[in-house]
Write an enzyme that holds these catalytic residues in place. Structure first.
Site, PDB file in Angstrom:
ATOM      1  N   TYR A 338      -7.458 -22.130 -58.596  1.00 48.66           N
ATOM      2  CA  TYR A 338      -8.556 -22.834 -59.249  1.00 48.66           C
ATOM      3  C   TYR A 338      -8.792 -22.319 -60.667  1.00 48.66           C
ATOM      4  CZ  TYR A 338      -9.927 -25.684 -55.293  1.00 48.66           C
ATOM      5  OH  TYR A 338      -9.949 -26.643 -54.300  1.00 48.66           O
ATOM      6  N   GLY A 452      -7.840 -32.828 -51.327  1.00 49.68           N
ATOM      7  CA  GLY A 452      -6.632 -32.147 -51.780  1.00 49.68           C
ATOM      8  C   GLY A 452      -6.375 -30.868 -51.012  1.00 49.68           C
ATOM      9  N   ASP A 453      -7.458 -30.135 -50.683  1.00 45.56           N
ATOM     10  CA  ASP A 453      -7.306 -28.927 -49.877  1.00 45.56           C
ATOM     11  C   ASP A 453      -6.802 -29.266 -48.479  1.00 45.56           C
ATOM     12  OD1 ASP A 453      -8.336 -26.940 -51.792  1.00 45.56           O
ATOM     13  OD2 ASP A 453     -10.222 -28.011 -51.544  1.00 45.56           O
ATOM     14  N   GLN A 454      -7.333 -30.351 -47.900  1.00 39.54           N
ATOM     15  CA  GLN A 454      -6.889 -30.765 -46.578  1.00 39.54           C
ATOM     16  C   GLN A 454      -5.395 -31.104 -46.595  1.00 39.54           C
ATOM     17  OE1 GLN A 454      -8.797 -31.376 -43.262  1.00 39.54           O
ATOM     18  NE2 GLN A 454      -6.627 -30.864 -43.072  1.00 39.54           N
ATOM     19  N   VAL A 457      -3.371 -27.752 -46.983  1.00 38.41           N
ATOM     20  CA  VAL A 457      -3.409 -26.970 -45.747  1.00 38.41           C
ATOM     21  C   VAL A 457      -2.501 -27.588 -44.695  1.00 38.41           C
ATOM     22  CG1 VAL A 457      -4.891 -26.442 -43.776  1.00 38.41           C
ATOM     23  CG2 VAL A 457      -5.662 -25.907 -46.081  1.00 38.41           C
TER      24      VAL A 457
END
Length: 653
Positions: A338, A452-454, A457
């Protein structure tokens, strides 16, 4: 047998007893991770060693023992046109090195075979591999020798007989293939139960505290034309890499370690508490500083305003040994950059580079962050990031996003790049001159925060489970769409959907709410409409259907060496994709008594072709009050009969 023959066998036996099988098993584990995540094996040797090298690549591209996806393995001596052209133009010493420079990518593996360890062309290949960031292994004769010294690791056969060295190399090739197959085909949690195959995901990145202030807006302020928010309440959750770690805890079968920096302030304390409540192991590198807070003001499912605290990059301390240990234990690593400095930590970058050699590393980049480390399996920038990272202009399109992915693939030391395209899915590029894989997304509307994190991951855990990058990205795009449709961050306050539960956990939930659990079993080789008919009827008998299928070894014992036609993991995935099937379990015995004792279905279903017969597992099912029933079965749909008919037609041609 002659005395010389006995001497030969004696020398071979002694050399085999000294063969470093532990190193070969570790090579197999590493190779399974590299090849399973889209990497490549390059192999080279001269004479008999060339034959051994080609034997190895044929077993990996084809199969050695178990059914699995083909693996990328290239014998550098096998392309006669390249070998003769390079020898003619550049000399014999460059015949392998030039091909290594053409085909090798950082993180790939180069295996060199030489009985003497002195061959100039093999030594030149080792040097080229090291310069390019490949992992270089050597199979040689007696050490020390130049090739063993030039390689990262070497397995040396201690004998004076050249023939014995070559025979031991053949055994080493087979042991390596056996180890690769073992590590690639270990059953995954979806098929074996909640208590088996728990893997570790290490998430590395910058964290922040996300705070939503949510209320209702039904009037405008008399002071200015702005909405008045009433009945407001706050919701805190981990943000940045912390949100990725939280999402990972909702995937069955994974333990999560988060390596990050957290400020020594009130927001940092709140963040630590939230991560601890989620069961996430946190390794904090920060020595002081404040924690960034991202606050959204929301009403009626929309964000009206967002404001971020102005936090400087955190000062980071030395890298604890625990980080290296966790990376060594990890099945996969996810880096969520980030842009706040953690990915510029020199020792951490070196540790991530080492980890990328033997396990998939997925890198979610940031415009203010650093480039992925060498050997990264997959980079997942979004379309806007990809455009800016390549200094491109112009409107977004599939062609533009593909071009950006190609440029990043050339720019970064990564194996593949997937540009994520929001509601349009993603495009995956594995080679600059290859065709892109386009993955459309299911339509979904809602809060996209964390989508986006999902995706990242899901891609990391899929690669860590041995799935191909194409499958990983397709599953990740689908997971991101479902996350948005479920409400985005709001979905984190509800239990994960039952379709992602381990089958045994799902069975327990069905029983807890007083539902009826149905089970069905069989090989399900070559899934056909006869199977579908049975499963549809079975699902109508209760509230959930769990299908128990025979493992590949079990099918071979029951049906013969030529079966199964379709491997156990593919059979499990096909069945799990059916709307009427809620979960799949794989059992290795000839009959499913052991897995039935764990599952304990209320109803055990067999197809109508079992009518009039008492099935072997009936006594067990009835021991807990369950029933064994048959359901209508479409005649003429025998898998064995279909295979025999196909064989006859093929033979007739």
């Amino acid at each position: 047998m002659t005395e010389s023959g006995r001497d030969h066998i004696h020398a071979l036996t002694e050399a085999l007893n000294r063969l470093d099988t532990g190193a070969l098993n570790q090579w197999g584990r590493t190779l399974a991770a590299v090849l399973g995540s889209g990497g490549r094996l390059l192999v080279a040797g001269n004479g008999g060693s060339a034959a051994e090298a080609q034997h190895l690549t044929s077993e990996l591209v084809g199969r050695f023992r178990a059914e699995r996806a083909p693996l990328s393995a290239i014998a550098l001596h096998a392309d006669s046109s390249s070998v003769t052209a390079i020898t003619n133009d550049y000399g014999p010493d460059e015949v392998f090195a030039r091909q290594v420079r053409a085909h090798g990518r950082p993180g790939d593996v180069l295996l060199l075979l030489s009985t003497s360890g002195h061959s100039p062309n093999v030594l030149a290949a080792a040097q080229a591999g090291r310069e390019l960031g490949l992992t270089v292994w050597a199979l040689t004769g007696t050490a020390p020798n130049p090739l063993a010294d030039a390689a990262d690791q070497a397995v040396c056969v201690e004998t004076a007989r050249v023939a014995t060295v070559q025979e031991c190399h053949l055994v080493a090739v087979h042991l390596l293939c056996e180890a690769v197959d073992t590590h690639l085909t270990t059953p995954t949690p979806v098929a074996t139960g909640a208590q088996a195959n728990v893997r570790r995901l290490v998430v590395v990145g910058d964290v922040l505290l996300d705070r939503d202030i949510t209320g209702t807006a039904d009037r405008l302020s008399p002071e200015a034309p702005v909405p008045v928010i009433s009945d407001a309440h706050d919701t805190d959750r981990p943000g940045g890499a912390g949100l990725a770690a939280l999402l990972a805890t909702r995937i069955p079968g994974w333990q999560v370690t988060l390596v990050a920096g957290i400020g020594q302030d009130e927001a940092g304390g709140r963040l630590r508490a939230l991560l601890g409540e989620a069961g996430i192991e946190v390794i904090d590198l920060a020595t002081s500083g404040t924690t960034p807070v991202k606050t959204r003001l929301r009403t009626d499912g929309r964000t009206l305003l967002r404001f971020d605290s102005n936090a400087a990059p955190l000062p980071l301390g030395p890298l604890p040994d625990l980080v290296r240990n966790r990376l060594a234990d990890a099945a996969a690593v996810l880096v969520c950059d980030y842009g706040r400095g953690i990915t510029s930590h020199d020792n951490l970058r070196r540790a991530l580079t080492d980890a990328a050699v033997s396990r998939p590393v997925v890198w979610d980049p940031h415009l203010k962050g650093t480039a992925p480390v060498p050997g990264t399996a997959l980079a997942v920038p979004n379309a806007d990031e990809a455009r800016k990272l390549t200094d491109s202009n112009g409107p977004g399109s599939l062609a533009a996003d593909t071009a950006h992915a190609v440029r990043l693939l050339n720019q970064w030391p990564v194996k593949q790049v997937a540009v994520t395209r929001g509601r349009e899915g993603a495009v995956l590029v594995a080679a600059p001159d290859g065709h892109p894989l386009v993955v459309p997304a299911h339509p979904a509307t809602g809060d996209t925060c964390g989508a986006g994190d999902q995706l990242a991951v899901t891609a990391a855990t899929m690669l860590g489970s041995g799935r191909l990058p194409s499958h990983a990205i397709a599953t990740a795009v689908d997971a991101a769409a479902r996350y948005v449709a479920a409400g985005g961050p709001a979905s984190l306050t509800t239990p994960p959907a039952t379709d992602s539960l381990d089958p045994l956990d799902l069975a327990a939930r069905v029983r807890e709410r007083g539902g009826k659990l149905v089970g069905a079993g069989g090989c399900f080789d070559m899934l056909h409409t006869g199977h579908l008919s049975v499963l549809k009827h079975a699902r109508r008998l209760g509230d959930a259907l769990i299908v128990c299928i025979n493992s590949d070894d079990s099918v071979r014992r029951l049906k013969g060496a030529s079966r199964p036609v379709v491997g156990e993991q593919e059979r499990a995935e096909l069945l799990a994709a059916l709307d009427c099937v809620d979960g799949v379990l794989i059992f290795n015995e000839n009959t499913p008594e052991r897995v039935l004792a764990e599952l304990r279905p209320d109803i055990w279903v067999k197809g109508g072709d079992y009518s009039g017969e008492r099935v072997p597992e009936a006594d067990l099912v009835e021991s807990w009050g369950g029933e064994v029933v048959t359901v209508p079965y479409r005649s003429g749909h025998s898998t064995t009969a279909r295979i025999e008919q196909l064989a006859q037609r093929t033979g007739a041609r």
